[in-house]
Write an enzyme that holds these catalytic residues in place. Structure first.
Site, mmCIF file in Angstrom:
data_model
loop_
_atom_site.group_PDB
_atom_site.id
_atom_site.type_symbol
_atom_site.label_atom_id
_atom_site.label_comp_id
_atom_site.label_asym_id
_atom_site.label_seq_id
_atom_site.Cartn_x
_atom_site.Cartn_y
_atom_site.Cartn_z
ATOM 1 N NE ARG A 230 30.170 20.514 35.816
ATOM 2 C CZ ARG A 230 29.599 20.017 35.026
ATOM 3 N NH1 ARG A 230 28.645 19.433 35.372
ATOM 4 N NH2 ARG A 230 29.956 20.231 33.785
ATOM 5 C CD GLU A 259 31.225 13.695 38.117
ATOM 6 O OE1 GLU A 259 31.264 13.407 37.019
ATOM 7 O OE2 GLU A 259 30.507 14.275 38.842
ATOM 8 C CG HIS A 277 28.078 13.723 35.398
ATOM 9 N ND1 HIS A 277 29.106 14.616 35.563
ATOM 10 C CD2 HIS A 277 27.214 14.441 34.749
ATOM 11 C CE1 HIS A 277 29.017 15.504 35.100
ATOM 12 N NE2 HIS A 277 27.930 15.639 34.650
HETATM 13 N N1 LIG Z 1 24.221 16.830 35.846
HETATM 14 C C1 LIG Z 1 24.483 17.026 34.399
HETATM 15 O O1 LIG Z 1 24.580 16.124 33.797
HETATM 16 C C2 LIG Z 1 24.515 18.405 34.003
HETATM 17 C C3 LIG Z 1 24.073 18.858 32.710
HETATM 18 C C4 LIG Z 1 23.767 20.016 32.256
HETATM 19 C C5 LIG Z 1 24.238 21.134 33.169
HETATM 20 N N2 LIG Z 1 24.911 20.767 34.273
HETATM 21 C C6 LIG Z 1 25.387 21.686 35.011
HETATM 22 O O2 LIG Z 1 24.335 22.524 35.730
HETATM 23 C C7 LIG Z 1 24.635 23.743 36.150
HETATM 24 C C8 LIG Z 1 23.834 24.896 35.533
HETATM 25 O O3 LIG Z 1 23.654 25.049 34.219
HETATM 26 P P1 LIG Z 1 22.721 25.909 33.483
HETATM 27 O O4 LIG Z 1 22.694 25.563 31.944
HETATM 28 O O5 LIG Z 1 21.539 26.170 34.017
HETATM 29 O O6 LIG Z 1 23.596 27.179 33.618
HETATM 30 P P2 LIG Z 1 23.278 28.707 33.619
HETATM 31 O O7 LIG Z 1 24.641 29.367 33.195
HETATM 32 O O8 LIG Z 1 22.333 28.960 32.559
HETATM 33 O O9 LIG Z 1 22.970 28.997 35.156
HETATM 34 C C9 LIG Z 1 23.535 29.029 36.031
HETATM 35 C C10 LIG Z 1 23.134 30.126 37.126
HETATM 36 O O10 LIG Z 1 23.970 29.969 38.259
HETATM 37 C C11 LIG Z 1 23.934 31.392 38.793
HETATM 38 N N3 LIG Z 1 25.070 31.478 39.719
HETATM 39 C C12 LIG Z 1 26.544 31.946 39.388
HETATM 40 N N4 LIG Z 1 27.007 31.895 40.431
HETATM 41 C C13 LIG Z 1 26.069 31.786 41.713
HETATM 42 C C14 LIG Z 1 26.325 31.786 43.050
HETATM 43 N N5 LIG Z 1 27.501 32.008 43.495
HETATM 44 N N6 LIG Z 1 25.156 31.641 43.920
HETATM 45 C C15 LIG Z 1 24.042 31.438 43.312
HETATM 46 N N7 LIG Z 1 23.864 31.291 41.721
HETATM 47 C C16 LIG Z 1 24.874 31.544 40.971
HETATM 48 C C17 LIG Z 1 24.116 32.135 37.533
HETATM 49 O O11 LIG Z 1 23.717 33.644 37.798
HETATM 50 C C18 LIG Z 1 23.127 31.401 36.633
HETATM 51 O O12 LIG Z 1 21.869 32.035 36.552
HETATM 52 C C19 LIG Z 1 26.053 23.926 35.642
HETATM 53 O O13 LIG Z 1 26.947 23.740 36.560
HETATM 54 C C20 LIG Z 1 26.197 23.048 34.424
HETATM 55 O O14 LIG Z 1 27.502 22.463 34.182
HETATM 56 C C21 LIG Z 1 24.979 19.398 34.865
HETATM 57 O O1 LIG Z 2 27.878 19.974 31.870
HETATM 58 C C1 LIG Z 2 27.292 19.358 31.322
HETATM 59 O O2 LIG Z 2 26.753 19.382 30.265
HETATM 60 C C2 LIG Z 2 26.693 18.060 32.223
HETATM 61 O O3 LIG Z 2 27.443 17.754 33.167
HETATM 62 C C3 LIG Z 2 26.873 16.784 31.249
HETATM 63 O O4 LIG Z 2 28.071 16.103 31.231
HETATM 64 P P1 LIG Z 2 28.245 14.911 30.173
HETATM 65 O O5 LIG Z 2 28.023 15.427 28.907
HETATM 66 O O6 LIG Z 2 29.457 14.234 30.463
HETATM 67 O O7 LIG Z 2 27.093 14.034 30.408
#
Ligand SMILES: NC(=O)c1ccc[n+]([C@@H]2O[C@H](COP(=O)([O-])OP(=O)(O)OC[C@H]3O[C@@H](n4cnc5c(N)ncnc54)[C@H](O)[C@@H]3O)[C@@H](O)[C@H]2O)c1
Ligand SMILES: O=C(O)[C@H](O)COP(=O)(O)O
Length: 525
Positions: A230, A259, A277
């Site tokens: 994020r 963004e 992203h």
């Molecule tokens: N770039 C993208 O397109 C994309 C795609 C999917 C997910 N994401 C993002 O990736 C991140 C992780 O997703 P996920 O599915 O693994 O989530 P998840 O909930 O499975 O994992 C998140 C982890 O972060 C940990 N956490 C929370 N607060 C914390 C802190 N202060 N310090 C350290 N760890 C902490 C939690 O305990 C958990 O294990 C989310 O922010 C999600 O929105 C981004």
């Molecule tokens: O949180 C998510 O699932 C990712 O950030 C993906 O975002 P998007 O669906 O806009 O690609």
């Protein structure tokens, strides 16, 4: 027919699912002022990270029942505002896990081998083999911040590529970290020891600018940072400065404080890789999230529960299915005790008795509150907002358990303390799942709930039942069933009548005038 607004690009497979039950309008890239204007006509929204669902949009969405995020992060949705309005918010917690993890790994390898600049160089007709000497990731240390779904997959793959793994996640057990081959460490050690640092955390007050000037100062000059989680978890100004001063070796960012990325110093450096992203942008992930979320929207529009609602804690479909009869019982008793108590309710006590004492209490408590508030809020109260509505109305909720009470196969006792006094009801389920009201204000009875009911508290004396029967008959109200419960002969008693018709105006007052009647309550269930 229900109407669904799809406000970001979603795979066609999702649109096809929604079209089974709704009219689907795909309108992407709408400005907020346009969205506010059109949202009142929609029952559901489906979106990705491109749409900000603000409290203004939610307030205007008076028909909205569900907001579906085709992805993981719901930080672009004002979830508290949706919850208050009783709107279910769902996401797809796992649909894009692999895609995001692979993007982070691709970023790590691209940084190590200068892939973007080398590609650009060849396309510019150059052949600069010396300029692009890379670094191997084999035997290097990867610091994973956030060992959830994505972080775990990254750790798994990185381990198989020969990396040493450190992890920081305050909510993960040592056993889980061990399973993944990660050593749990504190952040300072992770910063100091890692050659690569990859973030997989949500953006929360604790993680905002987790990577700031101070943190960057603790890293090796050869360290490289990857953020596919994020925007806002890294202080972008501090990062650009650290890169400019050579304090770290590189960064690869997929997500940004703002963004789309506006004016930014991050664009100035070859050793910063930027992607727009793209973490979830694989064909496979987009099918996964579209199916996952469209199915949930379809189900909710059909009156079924959603499987991954972020704002109905504890009420997954499995739980719902298993507990449905008890939830019905709790709602009915909540509704009944709320009407008996009348006035402003200050406290609701929910006691799970007998076998029920060993089940998960939260859904039953939520269903009891929903029933309690249903007279005041009608269809505005649901499983999403019941607890919040109770809190905002100053209703204290107390959950208790008593396994020693062995009537039926578990029973539920609710008591409501209100401005007009305290009342209690108990109910149970028969073996066929039918509800029985088994106690009112401490008087044992055994009646099924019915649409229209009359309860009296009276002196147990000859003739009183006849008088009430005649009075109802004279107003043409048909009695379907009647039962009296008493504790001692000729003491106080409760009469519970199921009626085929509602009580006409004025009849309740007439009933209270009958000699021996202390109180009378009419109830609609
Ligand atoms: N770039 C993208 O397109 C994309 C795609 C999917 C997910 N994401 C993002 O990736 C991140 C992780 O997703 P996920 O599915 O693994 O989530 P998840 O909930 O499975 O994992 C998140 C982890 O972060 C940990 N956490 C929370 N607060 C914390 C802190 N202060 N310090 C350290 N760890 C902490 C939690 O305990 C958990 O294990 C989310 O922010 C999600 O929105 C981004
Ligand atoms: O949180 C998510 O699932 C990712 O950030 C993906 O975002 P998007 O669906 O806009 O690609």
């Amino acid at each position: 027919m229900a109407k669904v607004l799809v406000s970001d690009p979603i795979d066609q497979v999702g649109i096809d699912i929604l079209s089974q039950v709704a009219q689907v309008d795909v309108k992407t890239g709408l400005p907020p002022e346009e969205l506010v204007k059109i949202i009142p006509e929609y029952d559901a929204m489906m979106l990705r990270s491109g749409t900000r669902v603000t409290k203004e949009i939610i307030a205007a969405g008076t028909q909205l029942k569900i907001i579906g995020r085709a992805g993981v992060g719901v930080d672009n949705i004002d979830v508290p505002a949706a919850t208050r309005q009783g709107i279910v918010v769902v996401n797809s917690p796992e649909g894009n896990t692999i895609a995001a993890a692979e993007h982070a790994l691709a970023m790590m390898l691209s940084l190590s081998r200068h892939i973007p600049e080398a590609n650009q160089s060849v396309k510019n007709n150059k052949w600069e083999r010396k300029r692009f000497i890379g670094a191997e990731i084999y035997k290097k240390t990867l610091g994973v911040v956030g060992l959830g779904k994505i972080g775990s997959h990254v750790a798994n793959v990185a381990k198989s590529m020969g990396m040493k793994l450190l992890a920081y996640d305050p909510f993960i057990s040592k056993e889980r970290a061990d399973q993944l081959g990660c050593t749990l460490v504190d952040l300072d050690l992770l910063f100091a020891e890692s050659d690569y640092i990859t973030l997989h955390i949500p953006k929360t007050p604790e993680t905002t600018h987790l990577i700031n000037k101070e943190a960057l100062g603790k890293m090796k000059p050869t360290a490289r940072i990857i953020n596919c989680a994020r925007g806002g978890t890294i202080d972008e100004d501090a990062l650009a400065e650290a890169i400019a001063e050579g304090k770290i070796a590189g960064a690869a960012l997929d997500v940004f404080e703002e963004e789309p990325l506006g004016e930014s110093k991050l664009r100035n450096y070859d050793n910063i890789i930027l992607t727009p992203h793209l973490g979830a942008s694989t064909a496979e992930a987009q099918v996964n999230v579209a199916v996952d979320v469209a199915e949930q929207i379809r189900d909710v529009l059909l009156g079924l529960p959603a499987r991954s609602a972020v704002n109905i804690p504890g009420l997954t479909p499995d739980v719902m299915e298993k507990m449905r009869p008890y939830l019905q019982l709790a709602e009915t008793l909540g509704n009944l005790v709320g009407q008996l108590a009348g006035g402003r309710i200050e406290r609701l006590t929910v006691r799970l008795q007998g076998e029920l004492a060993s089940t998960k209490g939260q859904p039953i408590v939520v269903a009891s509150i929903k029933g309690l508030l249903s007279q005041a809020l009608r269809e505005r109260v649901n499983y999403v907002n019941a607890a919040i509505e109770a809190k905002e109305r100053g209703v204290r909720i107390i959950e208790t358990r008593d396994a020693s009470i062995r009537d039926y196969s578990g029973s539920l006792h609710l008591s409501a303390q209100g401005s007009l006094g305290e009342h209690s009801v108990t109910g149970a389920l028969l073996s066929d799942g039918e509800i029985r009201i088994t106690d009112v204000d401490g008087f044992p009875i055994n009646v099924p709930p019915s649409n229209y009911m009359l309860f009296t508290v009276h002196r147990d004396m000859p003739g009183i039942i006849g008088k009430i029967g005649s009075l109802l008959g004279s107003f043409n109200v048909n009695i379907a069933s009647m039962q009296v419960g008493r504790k001692i002969v000729r003491g106080d008693a409760v009469m519970a009548l199921s009626l085929d018709d509602p009580l006409p105006e004025g009849l309740l007052t007439e009933i209270t005038k009958v000699s021996g009647i202390r109180d009378a309550y009419t109830v609609k269930l």
